[in-house]
Each structure stands twice: as C-alpha cells, then as structure tokens.
Design a protein around this motif. Structure first.
Motif, short mmCIF file in Angstrom:
data_model
loop_
_atom_site.label_atom_id
_atom_site.label_comp_id
_atom_site.label_asym_id
_atom_site.label_seq_id
_atom_site.Cartn_x
_atom_site.Cartn_y
_atom_site.Cartn_z
N LEU A 147 9.01 -1.17 9.57
CA LEU A 147 7.83 -1.97 9.26
C LEU A 147 8.15 -3.45 9.31
O LEU A 147 7.39 -4.24 9.82
N ALA A 148 9.29 -3.84 8.77
CA ALA A 148 9.58 -5.26 8.62
C ALA A 148 10.81 -5.72 9.36
O ALA A 148 11.15 -6.89 9.31
N VAL A 168 8.53 7.27 3.49
CA VAL A 168 7.26 6.59 3.24
C VAL A 168 7.09 5.40 4.18
O VAL A 168 6.00 5.15 4.71
N MET A 169 8.17 4.67 4.42
CA MET A 169 8.09 3.51 5.31
C MET A 169 7.85 3.92 6.75
O MET A 169 7.25 3.17 7.53
N GLU A 170 8.30 5.09 7.12
CA GLU A 170 8.04 5.57 8.48
C GLU A 170 6.53 5.74 8.70
O GLU A 170 5.99 5.40 9.75
N ARG A 171 5.85 6.25 7.68
CA ARG A 171 4.40 6.40 7.77
C ARG A 171 3.73 5.02 7.76
O ARG A 171 2.77 4.78 8.50
N ALA A 172 4.23 4.12 6.92
CA ALA A 172 3.66 2.77 6.85
C ALA A 172 3.83 2.04 8.18
O ALA A 172 2.97 1.25 8.58
N THR A 173 4.94 2.31 8.85
CA THR A 173 5.17 1.71 10.16
C THR A 173 4.09 2.13 11.15
O THR A 173 3.63 1.34 11.98
N ASN A 201 0.82 -1.21 0.00
CA ASN A 201 0.00 0.00 0.00
C ASN A 201 0.86 1.26 0.00
O ASN A 201 0.55 2.23 -0.71
N ALA A 202 1.92 1.24 0.80
CA ALA A 202 2.80 2.41 0.87
C ALA A 202 3.52 2.65 -0.44
O ALA A 202 3.64 3.79 -0.90
N LEU A 203 3.99 1.58 -1.07
CA LEU A 203 4.73 1.73 -2.33
C LEU A 203 3.81 2.03 -3.50
O LEU A 203 4.24 2.61 -4.51
N ASP A 204 2.54 1.64 -3.39
CA ASP A 204 1.57 2.04 -4.42
C ASP A 204 1.45 3.56 -4.47
O ASP A 204 1.28 4.16 -5.54
#
Length: 320
Positions: free
Chosen positions: A225-226, A146-151, A39-42
């Motif tokens: 996130l991962a 972006v990954m910070e927000r996804a986290t 979703n984040a990378l989309d």
C-alpha cells in the motif's frame, strides 16, 4: 520495425512518467494511502484495549505511530509490519510488566465474542503457544494479510485516476498511436531521436526493484500500500521531454490545411475512426504507468542489442 516499436514504447514511457507523477501527487494531496491504511486497521483493530477507548484510536495515537506522521492530526502513509507488531505489544502491556500473553489478554475488557480484538489476540496467542517472539511474527502476518486487501482498494482508486490523467495528457497533445507508428515507419530521423531518448531514459534510471511494478518481497505484502514511491512532483523536464518529442513527431492539435483538397465523405469517417482508435490505444497504454513501460523498454532494447551485431555481420560478406 524494432526501432519503430522502441520509439513507441519510449513515448509511452515518457507520457507514463508524467501520468504516474500526477497520480502520485493527487494521492498524496488527498491522503489516499493514509486513509486506506486507517480504514484497514479500523477493521483489524475493531474493539477495545481499554474500557473507555477504541483500539484503533489508541493505536494511531501511540508515539511509535505518531512518529511516522507529519503531524498529530495527519495519518501515516506507511506502517511496517514490525512497527505494527511492536505497537500492539506496547498497547497490550503499557507498563512493560512482562506478564504472560494470556494474562495480558485476560485483562482486556469484555469477552472474546464481544471484543473482537481480544478474540483475535487470544487466537494468535494460542496458535503460537504463548511464545512472545512467535506472537509478534503472527501479528506481522495478520497485518500483511489485511494490508494486501487494502492494497487492492488503493489500486482501484489509482487505476481510475491514472486513466483520467492519461486521457488528459493524450488528448491535450493529440497523441495518436496509429499516426505515430505511421510517422516512425517513414521518418528515420524521428526514429533516431526516439532511440536516443530511450537510451537516455535507461541510463538515467538503472534497473532496480520498482515497488510500483512489483510487490515488495523483502518485508512482506504489507508494504504494498505504501511502499510505492512517495509522490514525485511533476517536474518541468518531464513536460519538456513530451514537448520536444511531440515536436519531432508533429504531435499536437493544428487547424486543417485549407489549401489541401477536402477528403471525400467515405474518407472522413475512416479518418475519424482511425483517430479515435489511435487516441484510445494511447490512453490505455499510458495509463499502465511508467514502471510497466520502463520494464518493457529494457527488454526490447536488450533484444535490439543482441540482434544488431548479427545483422551487421550478415552485411559484411554481402558488401565485400
């Protein structure tokens, strides 16, 4: 009093281990990390790198990303910032012609306004003055943001599940914090058992940078996130430890002893209120997870080890 606190923290830690294992297992089963990552990378890769293809689809179908997945139809649960940058660079220049960044970006379909990924790549290229190395670093930084927000999205899901798992564990075993504190205050043997369990937990899990407690700092926030541990199965030893400690403290639901005198009505509501508060405290504490209580246990045990020798020295003159 310190031993009572250590005993309580040890219980929170043991329950937290089981709670964390449940959360990790469910998150893995439902592919939460992979879905949040997708979703984040989309959003980040919105647009086209080719006239007839979606940039995000092309990214996830690239061999560099496919190699991180268990199968062609599965999503990777973790992508590092360097891997993201290398993949985007490979998609931007699939033939490896080593053309200038501006030339490669100009060849993308549409305009900077109509093709979002094209506008983003051009902005990064301009900021880095078309330097390939700096451009790669800029891609990594953008990915990290972006990954910070996804986290944050992922943590909201896991926090809710952690609360549910904690409630199930606490209610199933009647883990009442108030009752446990009262028991530990009066029962020296129970305190000794929990102190031993605390020492065993610390020796079995030496201090380390735990990704569930602290964001990964060596490779950026994109790992948040991962970079959390892969789903750990709920092993029998964790449940057995809960059972053993529960037996020591008399946890569990039991039918009331009919031979005892029934309490007065004024005592009934007080008893029920105390029970509800004790269970609520336990649920909230266990939902914080094992990393939090492991860190807390380390600190309190260090405090105990520094206080104990002083207390023993003060006893010596008194006994002589």
């Amino acid at each position: 009093m310190l031993d009572v606190l250590i005993g309580l923290i040890t219980l929170y830690l043991v329950y937290g281990l089981a709670c964390t294992a449940i959360v990790e297992a469910v998150a893995a089963k439902l592919s939460w990390r992979g879905k949040q990552l997708r979703n984040a990378l989309d959003e980040l890769l919105a647009g086209q790198l080719e006239a007839d293809g979606n940039a995000a689809d092309a990214f996830f179908m690239h061999p560099l990303i496919q190699s991180l997945s268990k199968g062609q139809n599965s999503l990777p649960s973790y992508i590092s910032a360097p891997a993201f940058a290398r993949t985007v660079r490979a998609l931007l220049d699939p033939t490896g012609t080593a053309q200038s960044l501006q030339t490669l970006i100009d060849q993308l379909p549409g305009s900077d306004d109509s093709n979002r990924i094209k506008g983003l790549l051009r902005a990064l290229a301009m900021d880095t003055q078309n330097d390939a190395v700096a451009f790669g670093k800029a891609l990594e930084s953008q990915f990290d943001l972006v990954m910070e927000r996804a986290t944050g999205w992922f943590k909201k899901n896991t926090q809710t599940l952690s609360l549910v798992a904690a409630a199930a564990l606490v209610l199933a075993t009647n883990f009442d914090t108030i009752a446990v504190v009262n028991r530990l205050t009066l029962d020296e043997q129970a305190r000794a058992v929990l102190i031993k369990a605390a020492e065993q937990q610390l020796s079995a899990n030496p201090p380390a940078n735990d990704a569930t407690a602290q964001p990964a700092t060596n490779t950026g926030t994109a790992q948040n996130l991962a970079a959390q541990p892969a789903a750990q199965p709920l092993e029998g030893k964790e449940l057995q430890l809960i059972i053993d400690l529960g037996q020591t403290l008399g946890l569990g639901w039991r039918s009331s002893d009919k031979s005892k005198k029934q309490p007065e009505k004024s005592d009934n509501w007080q008893t029920h209120l105390s029970k509800l508060v004790g269970l609520a405290i336990s649920i909230l504490a266990v939902s914080l997870g094992a990393p939090f209580w492991f860190d807390m246990l380390q600190r309190v045990m260090q405090l105990r080890s520094s206080i104990k020798p002083k207390a023993e020295e003060q006893k010596k003159p008194a006994s002589s």
